[in-house]
Design a protein around this motif. Structure first.
Motif, mmCIF file in Angstrom:
data_model
loop_
_atom_site.group_PDB
_atom_site.id
_atom_site.type_symbol
_atom_site.label_atom_id
_atom_site.label_comp_id
_atom_site.label_asym_id
_atom_site.label_seq_id
_atom_site.Cartn_x
_atom_site.Cartn_y
_atom_site.Cartn_z
ATOM 1 N N SER A 1 -5.928 4.283 0.388
ATOM 2 C CA SER A 1 -4.501 3.727 0.929
ATOM 3 C C SER A 1 -4.599 2.970 1.947
ATOM 4 O O SER A 1 -5.453 2.526 2.452
ATOM 5 C CB SER A 1 -3.644 4.975 1.306
ATOM 6 N N ARG B 1 0.776 -1.115 0.106
ATOM 7 C CA ARG B 1 0.143 -0.095 -0.011
ATOM 8 C C ARG B 1 0.885 1.183 0.044
ATOM 9 O O ARG B 1 0.732 2.201 0.715
ATOM 10 C CB ARG B 1 -1.122 -0.029 1.309
ATOM 11 N N GLY B 2 1.828 1.282 -0.783
ATOM 12 C CA GLY B 2 2.656 2.243 -1.029
ATOM 13 C C GLY B 2 1.929 3.490 -1.834
ATOM 14 O O GLY B 2 0.702 3.494 -2.436
ATOM 15 N N HIS B 3 2.679 4.822 -2.039
ATOM 16 C CA HIS B 3 1.883 5.874 -2.729
ATOM 17 C C HIS B 3 1.720 5.528 -4.090
ATOM 18 O O HIS B 3 0.740 6.401 -4.703
ATOM 19 C CB HIS B 3 2.958 6.859 -2.551
ATOM 20 N N ASN B 4 2.112 4.751 -4.617
ATOM 21 C CA ASN B 4 1.998 4.277 -6.128
ATOM 22 C C ASN B 4 1.184 3.073 -6.182
ATOM 23 O O ASN B 4 0.972 2.471 -7.253
ATOM 24 C CB ASN B 4 2.947 4.557 -6.872
ATOM 25 N N THR C 1 -10.358 11.044 -3.075
ATOM 26 C CA THR C 1 -8.946 10.607 -3.203
ATOM 27 C C THR C 1 -8.807 9.098 -3.243
ATOM 28 O O THR C 1 -9.449 8.311 -2.973
ATOM 29 C CB THR C 1 -8.199 11.370 -1.900
#
Length: 334
Positions: free
Chosen positions: A334, A88-91, A331
């Motif tokens: 995440s 679950r990283g930013h990308n 959004t």
């Protein structure tokens, strides 16, 4: 089993699609999951739907293993991209080119196939330009990694914009996968007319309202042990909005309608979905192989206008119809 064309394409899919949300890799042991897939195959189901987010990619792996040894050309395998996977990283979520390109490769590896028949945007990504998303899908189609592209829970305006870009980029947007059942009809006012105009079909999920339309939940009664409503791993949260006495009493009034037709309550619910305009297939899941036979009994069933009117009399006033409830997160999750 009956088969229907998906959108304006030449692709035929089974009226009943086997889906493994909430089951494979989480609620159901792998051996039972494999038995369910094989029961689906034995019942004539050829279309299988999953997503990379289900059980954080494990559901794809379980489905791929269960389908190993089957003739690939005789199957239609669908998966999706958007929700977070991996660490679950930013990308690791959304519909950016980076995430789509990386995700399709992971899905193909887990599913054990060179291509998927349908690759679906699991939600709309407000953080990525739509042109970037659709260009990535176009490239995946040209690379032969997906044959067709679809969307899930997109609004009518989002579908229209995506369809226009797909046409400009030379590929087909052929499907929409929304929640739809007797109690949840939010697609009827806007999404369905738009899709009819554009040649896009619905593959609907939750046709039996997470099990509520089977009639197993009694108004004022105790929750059945082992049911979805008692599952704290996700099932209980998704079903709770249906568990009011008013809704359960309305569902109870469907029992004589099903009995008159010689159908189970689940079959009536699925047949109702398949009788609606623009629906190509109903997604069903299973935690036990015997559930498949019951669901497949809805294939080929025709509900006449009188039956549809009786169902509306029983549940129409309880149905949620607000089209604004078709929406994606503002959004990326995440």
């Amino acid at each position: 089993m009956e088969f229907r064309y998906l959108g304006n394409s030449g692709l035929k899919i089974s009226e009943i699609t086997y889906g493994n949300w909430l089951t494979h890799g989480s609620q159901v042991e792998n051996e039972i999951a494999t038995q369910c897939v094989h029961a689906a195959l034995d019942a004539g189901i050829t279309t299988f739907d999953t997503a990379d987010v289900y059980a954080n990619t494990r559901a794809e792996s379980v489905l791929g293993e269960a389908l190993r040894g089957q003739r690939r050309e005789s199957l239609e395998i669908f998966t999706k991209v958007y929700h977070p996977t991996g660490p679950r990283g930013h990308n690791d979520s959304g519909l950016s080119r980076k995430h789509i390109m990386e995700s399709i490769n992971g899905s193909l590896s887990r599913l054990g196939t060179d291509y998927v028949d349908l690759y679906q945007a699991h939600r709309y990504d407000f953080e990525t330009p739509l042109a970037e998303t659709m260009q990535a899908f176009a490239d995946i189609v040209r690379q032969g990694k997906a044959l067709y592209i679809g969307v899930s829970e997109w609004t009518a305006d989002q579908i229209r914009a995506g369809h226009a870009l797909a046409k400009d980029l030379g590929f087909q947007l052929i499907s929409s996968q929304p929640q739809y059942n007797m109690l949840w009809r939010v697609i009827e006012a806007e999404v369905v007319p738009t899709c009819v105009e554009l040649g896009i079909s619905q593959i609907v999920w939750s046709p039996i309202a997470q099990g509520v339309l089977t009639g197993k939940y009694a108004p004022g009664g105790e929750l059945p042990p082992g049911s979805r409503a008692t599952d704290e791993r996700g099932g209980a949260e998704t079903i709770k909005r249906y568990l009011t006495d008013e809704i359960l009493t309305g569902v109870k009034s469907l029992e004589p309608i099903a009995a008159d037709l010689g159908l189970t309550m689940a079959q009536l619910a699925i047949a109702w979905v398949l009788s609606q305009e623009n629906v190509a297939s109903a997604l069903v899941g299973a935690s036990r192989p015997e559930q498949i036979a019951d669901n497949v009994g809805a294939a080929g069933v025709t509900l006449d206008a009188e039956v549809l009117a009786r169902i509306d009399d029983a549940l129409g006033h309880l149905a949620v119809t607000d089209p604004s409830l078709t929406k994606s997160p503002a959004t990326r999750p995440s």
